[in-house]
Design a protein around this motif. Structure first.
Motif, PDB file in Angstrom:
ATOM      1  N   ARG A 145      22.168  29.731  30.942  1.00 15.98           N
ATOM      2  CA  ARG A 145      21.774  30.266  32.249  1.00 15.98           C
ATOM      3  C   ARG A 145      21.172  29.119  33.049  1.00 15.98           C
ATOM      4  O   ARG A 145      20.205  28.478  32.616  1.00 15.98           O
ATOM      5  CB  ARG A 145      20.745  31.390  32.096  1.00 15.98           C
ATOM      6  CG  ARG A 145      21.309  32.646  31.463  1.00 15.98           C
ATOM      7  CD  ARG A 145      20.486  33.885  31.833  1.00 15.98           C
ATOM      8  NE  ARG A 145      19.059  33.668  31.770  1.00 15.98           N
ATOM      9  CZ  ARG A 145      18.171  34.228  32.610  1.00 15.98           C
ATOM     10  NH1 ARG A 145      18.569  35.018  33.574  1.00 15.98           N
ATOM     11  NH2 ARG A 145      16.880  34.005  32.457  1.00 15.98           N
TER      12      ARG A 145
ATOM     13  N   PHE B  40      11.630  38.028  29.818  1.00 15.12           N
ATOM     14  CA  PHE B  40      12.660  38.313  28.823  1.00 15.12           C
ATOM     15  C   PHE B  40      12.655  39.789  28.416  1.00 15.12           C
ATOM     16  O   PHE B  40      13.699  40.389  28.220  1.00 15.12           O
ATOM     17  CB  PHE B  40      12.477  37.420  27.589  1.00 15.12           C
ATOM     18  CG  PHE B  40      12.562  35.964  27.902  1.00 15.12           C
ATOM     19  CD1 PHE B  40      13.792  35.348  28.042  1.00 15.12           C
ATOM     20  CD2 PHE B  40      11.416  35.198  28.083  1.00 15.12           C
ATOM     21  CE1 PHE B  40      13.891  33.999  28.349  1.00 15.12           C
ATOM     22  CE2 PHE B  40      11.493  33.852  28.384  1.00 15.12           C
ATOM     23  CZ  PHE B  40      12.730  33.246  28.525  1.00 15.12           C
TER      24      PHE B  40
ATOM     25  N   ASN C 131      18.235  38.335  37.754  1.00 12.79           N
ATOM     26  CA  ASN C 131      19.140  37.960  36.665  1.00 12.79           C
ATOM     27  C   ASN C 131      20.576  37.829  37.166  1.00 12.79           C
ATOM     28  O   ASN C 131      21.300  36.910  36.763  1.00 12.79           O
ATOM     29  CB  ASN C 131      19.049  39.015  35.554  1.00 12.79           C
ATOM     30  CG  ASN C 131      19.842  38.644  34.332  1.00 12.79           C
ATOM     31  OD1 ASN C 131      19.882  37.482  33.927  1.00 12.79           O
ATOM     32  ND2 ASN C 131      20.489  39.615  33.714  1.00 12.79           N
TER      33      ASN C 131
ATOM     34  N   GLY D 113      15.388  38.829  32.289  1.00 15.00           N
ATOM     35  CA  GLY D 113      16.328  37.883  32.885  1.00 15.00           C
ATOM     36  C   GLY D 113      15.934  37.364  34.242  1.00 15.00           C
ATOM     37  O   GLY D 113      16.488  36.362  34.724  1.00 15.00           O
TER      38      GLY D 113
END
Length: 288
Positions: free
Chosen positions: A162, A75, A147, A94
């Motif tokens: 996501r 993160f 990501n 991500g």
């Protein structure tokens, strides 16, 4: 049909993994991961931690695994991976790293060089996913999911999902899994979202940040795991502030779980063999 809450669990006190990964254990294969949460074995949350610039190599050095998979979600900050099967990669905000230890591999997880040089905040999460007995000795495998590869589904004006693995509605995640697993990273602002999960599957939600109310009755704060009953498919989540949730939904394997440190097998005999194979240098690419 609504999916009712079975139990709620607060993450344990922080501890250091290696010399650069401060984490809070949420569950492990010695408790919820042994039966209730199959196929999920363990979850560690690396809460936001500040590191100054350094020339030191920080993280977790080479260590073995056998019989399962590790899933690492970044993160903040950057981590570098290298293993004895010849795989290497780096993940940042991500990104996701999905490593299949299978028959056995040694790997290291270190602060990436650029992150060491600059310093900054590190925040990550690592999930261990079990393999069924017939696949525990599969060849090691490594997936870097950037990501940009992970699709995002906007739900109304207040939620984004996501899709890391499995599917959310018609949207499929990029991760290749051995058993059916839906792994979603949900960001929720003031508002609500209704989740439809696979009935009969194990389902748990880790409230990583913020505070939410589930099914209109249970208020849950950050660093808390909510485990649901197998029956039912609908979960209503509402928030009055920004929140981030990790949704775990997977088909139970329902086989014995016998673990010892970094090895998770089905019997004590298999654990003993794993230790012999590791000490004898018989894991992928390991040197005697």
């Amino acid at each position: 049909m609504k999916k009712n809450i079975a139990s709620v669990h607060r993450a344990r006190a922080p501890h250091m993994v290696g010399d650069g990964l401060p984490v809070r254990n949420v569950f492990s294969y010695t408790d919820l991961g042994k039966r209730e949460l199959s196929p999920f074995l363990m979850l560690d949350y690396g809460m936001p931690s500040q590191f100054p610039p350094t020339e030191e190599i920080l993280g977790v050095g080479m260590h073995p695994h056998r019989g399962f998979e590790t899933v690492t979600i970044a993160f903040q900050g950057r981590l570098q991976h290298r293993d004895t099967a010849g795989n290497h990669g780096e993940i940042g905000p991500g990104d996701v790293q999905w490593m299949t230890a299978g028959s056995g591999v040694l790997h290291e997880e270190l602060h990436a060089p650029a992150f060491r040089n600059s310093g900054g905040t590190l925040q990550m999460l690592q999930l261990w996913v079990n393999l069924p007995a017939a696949l525990k000795m599969s060849a090691p495998k490594y997936q870097t999911l950037e990501n940009s590869q992970i699709p995002v589904v906007e739900v109304g004006e207040s939620a984004k999902v996501r899709v890391i693995s499995g599917a959310f509605g018609e949207t499929k995640g990029p991760a290749d899994t051995f058993t059916p697993i839906n792994l979603w990273d949900v960001q929720l602002s003031s508002g609500e979202i209704s989740l439809t999960v696979s009935e009969g599957y194990t389902t748990a939600i880790f409230v990583m940040e913020g505070k939410v109310t589930i099914n209109g009755v249970q208020e849950v704060g950050d660093s808390t795991l909510v485990v649901f009953e197998r029956e039912g498919a609908e979960i209503l989540i509402s928030a009055s502030e920004d929140a981030r949730l990790i949704v775990l939904n997977g088909e139970p394997i329902n086989e014995p779980v016998v673990g010892y440190g970094p090895f998770v097998m089905n019997t004590q005999e298999e654990i003993a063999q794993a230790m012999k194979d590791f000490s004898g240098g018989r894991f992928a690419g390991a040197k005697r």
